[in-house]
Scaffold this motif. Sequence first.
Motif, PDB file in Angstrom:
ATOM      1  N   LEU A   6      98.159  73.023  10.298  1.00  0.00           N
ATOM      2  CA  LEU A   6      98.803  72.631   8.406  1.00  0.00           C
ATOM      3  C   LEU A   6     100.889  73.138   8.114  1.00  0.00           C
ATOM      4  CD1 LEU A   6      96.780  71.648   6.226  1.00  0.00           C
ATOM      5  CD2 LEU A   6      97.294  70.266   7.962  1.00  0.00           C
ATOM      6  N   ASP A   7     100.764  74.408   8.709  1.00  0.00           N
ATOM      7  CA  ASP A   7     102.222  74.790   9.010  1.00  0.00           C
ATOM      8  C   ASP A   7     103.234  75.032   9.841  1.00  0.00           C
ATOM      9  OD1 ASP A   7     101.452  76.213   6.766  1.00  0.00           O
ATOM     10  OD2 ASP A   7     100.961  78.473   7.702  1.00  0.00           O
ATOM     11  N   ASP A   8     102.896  74.090  10.804  1.00  0.00           N
ATOM     12  CA  ASP A   8     103.726  73.897  12.147  1.00  0.00           C
ATOM     13  C   ASP A   8     102.468  72.130  12.408  1.00  0.00           C
ATOM     14  OD1 ASP A   8     104.772  73.684  14.135  1.00  0.00           O
ATOM     15  OD2 ASP A   8     104.528  75.316  15.613  1.00  0.00           O
ATOM     16  N   GLU A   9     102.214  71.800  11.530  1.00  0.00           N
ATOM     17  CA  GLU A   9     102.055  70.392  11.870  1.00  0.00           C
ATOM     18  C   GLU A   9     102.720  69.306  12.977  1.00  0.00           C
ATOM     19  OE1 GLU A   9     100.321  66.329   8.453  1.00  0.00           O
ATOM     20  OE2 GLU A   9     101.553  68.180   8.022  1.00  0.00           O
ATOM     21  N   GLU A  10     103.409  69.318  12.844  1.00  0.00           N
ATOM     22  CA  GLU A  10     104.445  68.200  13.429  1.00  0.00           C
ATOM     23  C   GLU A  10     104.172  68.043  15.077  1.00  0.00           C
ATOM     24  OE1 GLU A  10     108.761  66.102  14.177  1.00  0.00           O
ATOM     25  OE2 GLU A  10     108.825  68.323  13.493  1.00  0.00           O
ATOM     26  N   HIS A  11     104.582  69.612  15.372  1.00  0.00           N
ATOM     27  CA  HIS A  11     104.063  69.994  16.492  1.00  0.00           C
ATOM     28  C   HIS A  11     103.082  70.074  17.405  1.00  0.00           C
ATOM     29  CE1 HIS A  11     108.039  72.329  16.461  1.00  0.00           C
ATOM     30  NE2 HIS A  11     108.434  72.032  17.400  1.00  0.00           N
ATOM     31  N   PHE A  12     101.747  70.063  16.357  1.00  0.00           N
ATOM     32  CA  PHE A  12     100.691  70.963  16.622  1.00  0.00           C
ATOM     33  C   PHE A  12     100.289  68.990  16.574  1.00  0.00           C
ATOM     34  CE2 PHE A  12     100.379  75.335  16.070  1.00  0.00           C
ATOM     35  CZ  PHE A  12      99.872  74.956  17.094  1.00  0.00           C
ATOM     36  N   MET A  13     100.271  68.210  15.888  1.00  0.00           N
ATOM     37  CA  MET A  13      99.922  67.259  15.806  1.00  0.00           C
ATOM     38  C   MET A  13     100.590  66.106  17.063  1.00  0.00           C
ATOM     39  SD  MET A  13     100.071  65.014  12.400  1.00  0.00           S
ATOM     40  CE  MET A  13      99.159  64.131  12.851  1.00  0.00           C
ATOM     41  N   VAL A  14     101.293  66.475  17.326  1.00  0.00           N
ATOM     42  CA  VAL A  14     102.185  66.279  18.872  1.00  0.00           C
ATOM     43  C   VAL A  14     101.573  66.473  20.408  1.00  0.00           C
ATOM     44  CG1 VAL A  14     104.329  66.518  20.291  1.00  0.00           C
ATOM     45  CG2 VAL A  14     104.921  65.399  18.069  1.00  0.00           C
ATOM     46  N   LEU A  15     100.695  67.917  20.203  1.00  0.00           N
ATOM     47  CA  LEU A  15     100.354  68.820  20.941  1.00  0.00           C
ATOM     48  C   LEU A  15      98.669  67.956  20.853  1.00  0.00           C
ATOM     49  CD1 LEU A  15     101.190  72.484  21.022  1.00  0.00           C
ATOM     50  CD2 LEU A  15     102.128  70.597  22.638  1.00  0.00           C
ATOM     51  N   ILE A  16      98.655  68.052  20.397  1.00  0.00           N
ATOM     52  CA  ILE A  16      96.386  67.655  19.933  1.00  0.00           C
ATOM     53  C   ILE A  16      96.818  66.066  20.544  1.00  0.00           C
ATOM     54  CG2 ILE A  16      95.383  66.354  18.255  1.00  0.00           C
ATOM     55  CD1 ILE A  16      95.550  69.162  16.905  1.00  0.00           C
ATOM     56  N   ASN A  17      97.479  65.302  19.846  1.00  0.00           N
ATOM     57  CA  ASN A  17      97.218  63.627  20.489  1.00  0.00           C
ATOM     58  C   ASN A  17      98.474  63.220  21.976  1.00  0.00           C
ATOM     59  OD1 ASN A  17      96.214  63.300  18.431  1.00  0.00           O
ATOM     60  ND2 ASN A  17      97.748  63.664  17.476  1.00  0.00           N
ATOM     61  N   SER A  18      98.517  64.619  22.357  1.00  0.00           N
ATOM     62  CA  SER A  18      99.301  64.351  23.841  1.00  0.00           C
ATOM     63  C   SER A  18      98.989  65.131  25.125  1.00  0.00           C
ATOM     64  CB  SER A  18     100.638  64.859  24.049  1.00  0.00           C
ATOM     65  OG  SER A  18     101.734  64.448  23.044  1.00  0.00           O
ATOM     66  N   LEU A  19      98.602  66.753  24.975  1.00  0.00           N
ATOM     67  CA  LEU A  19      97.584  67.213  25.744  1.00  0.00           C
ATOM     68  C   LEU A  19      96.353  66.610  26.009  1.00  0.00           C
ATOM     69  CD1 LEU A  19      99.212  70.718  25.438  1.00  0.00           C
ATOM     70  CD2 LEU A  19      99.265  69.010  26.754  1.00  0.00           C
ATOM     71  N   PRO A  20      95.827  66.890  27.204  1.00  0.00           N
ATOM     72  CA  PRO A  20      94.585  66.685  27.256  1.00  0.00           C
ATOM     73  C   PRO A  20      92.929  67.368  26.619  1.00  0.00           C
ATOM     74  CG  PRO A  20      95.636  67.153  29.401  1.00  0.00           C
ATOM     75  CD  PRO A  20      96.371  67.636  28.653  1.00  0.00           C
ATOM     76  N   ASP A  21      92.210  66.844  26.403  1.00  0.00           N
ATOM     77  CA  ASP A  21      91.895  67.715  25.329  1.00  0.00           C
ATOM     78  C   ASP A  21      90.858  68.588  25.629  1.00  0.00           C
ATOM     79  OD1 ASP A  21      91.700  65.024  24.175  1.00  0.00           O
ATOM     80  OD2 ASP A  21      90.138  64.394  23.598  1.00  0.00           O
ATOM     81  N   LYS A  22      90.076  68.453  26.919  1.00  0.00           N
ATOM     82  CA  LYS A  22      89.746  69.561  27.191  1.00  0.00           C
ATOM     83  C   LYS A  22      90.712  71.408  27.533  1.00  0.00           C
ATOM     84  CE  LYS A  22      85.956  71.577  30.502  1.00  0.00           C
ATOM     85  NZ  LYS A  22      87.141  72.628  30.882  1.00  0.00           N
ATOM     86  N   ASP A  23      92.174  70.971  28.369  1.00  0.00           N
ATOM     87  CA  ASP A  23      92.760  72.019  27.829  1.00  0.00           C
ATOM     88  C   ASP A  23      93.228  72.039  26.414  1.00  0.00           C
ATOM     89  OD1 ASP A  23      92.568  71.324  31.306  1.00  0.00           O
ATOM     90  OD2 ASP A  23      95.189  70.094  30.356  1.00  0.00           O
ATOM     91  N   PHE A  24      93.527  72.066  25.663  1.00  0.00           N
ATOM     92  CA  PHE A  24      93.785  71.640  23.952  1.00  0.00           C
ATOM     93  C   PHE A  24      92.918  73.280  24.016  1.00  0.00           C
ATOM     94  CE2 PHE A  24      95.535  71.988  20.370  1.00  0.00           C
ATOM     95  CZ  PHE A  24      96.509  72.364  19.799  1.00  0.00           C
ATOM     96  N   SER A  25      91.448  72.205  23.777  1.00  0.00           N
ATOM     97  CA  SER A  25      90.930  73.115  23.121  1.00  0.00           C
ATOM     98  C   SER A  25      89.899  74.317  23.327  1.00  0.00           C
ATOM     99  CB  SER A  25      89.127  71.637  22.830  1.00  0.00           C
ATOM    100  OG  SER A  25      88.867  71.745  24.097  1.00  0.00           O
ATOM    101  N   THR A  26      90.231  74.433  24.255  1.00  0.00           N
ATOM    102  CA  THR A  26      89.965  75.916  25.581  1.00  0.00           C
ATOM    103  C   THR A  26      91.078  76.609  25.705  1.00  0.00           C
ATOM    104  OG1 THR A  26      88.742  74.597  27.588  1.00  0.00           O
ATOM    105  CG2 THR A  26      89.342  76.914  28.032  1.00  0.00           C
ATOM    106  N   LYS A  27      92.751  76.568  25.069  1.00  0.00           N
ATOM    107  CA  LYS A  27      93.275  77.324  24.587  1.00  0.00           C
ATOM    108  C   LYS A  27      93.113  77.642  23.189  1.00  0.00           C
ATOM    109  CE  LYS A  27      96.585  76.750  28.093  1.00  0.00           C
ATOM    110  NZ  LYS A  27      97.718  75.733  28.370  1.00  0.00           N
ATOM    111  N   LEU A  28      92.264  76.873  22.071  1.00  0.00           N
ATOM    112  CA  LEU A  28      92.382  77.137  21.269  1.00  0.00           C
ATOM    113  C   LEU A  28      91.261  77.587  20.639  1.00  0.00           C
ATOM    114  CD1 LEU A  28      93.709  75.519  18.247  1.00  0.00           C
ATOM    115  CD2 LEU A  28      92.354  74.566  18.058  1.00  0.00           C
TER     116      LEU A  28
END
Length: 178
Positions: free
Chosen positions: A90-112
Amino acid sequence: MENQRVRLSKMLLKNALIKLLKEKPLEKITIYELCAEAQINRVTFYKYYGSQYDLLTDIENDCFRKLEEILSDNGSDSEDCLCHMLEALLDDEEHFMVLINSLPDKDFSTKLFDLPTIRKQLDMAIPETFTKEEREQLRLFFYQGGYAAIREWLNREDRQSPKKMAAFLNGVIGRLTQ
């Protein structure tokens, strides 16, 4: 160490990409319009990045570095750990929302969920009574399911607090591993 001019150029490019990603998908963004938005010459862009995908990867790496720092500074139990992660999102909401909505789900979820502190907490939550294969399957289930829940939570305007969301996720993990 990068000098101030390099950092400024990269920051302008990152901000421009974030702005453009709110309007359209990455594959529709050209280097020309990215540079125009950032008011930077294309030669400068290519000095630092090979493509818009490389720039997005750099933004992603920045965000995960920040998350790792926050989580390593706040080591505690799994609910607190998840809560700190959600607060950081939430502190970096703008960047994370763009990443969450732009990157393939599996890649982002694994990194997270592979962030060392989160991975450790998740590993501790899965009892040793499960086989190695079952543990891997449960981990994948939690990665994808937790990510989907976090993505939906982050995209909501009327979202619950990070503390409540962390309690929910930990409750699900606890019930499924009993």
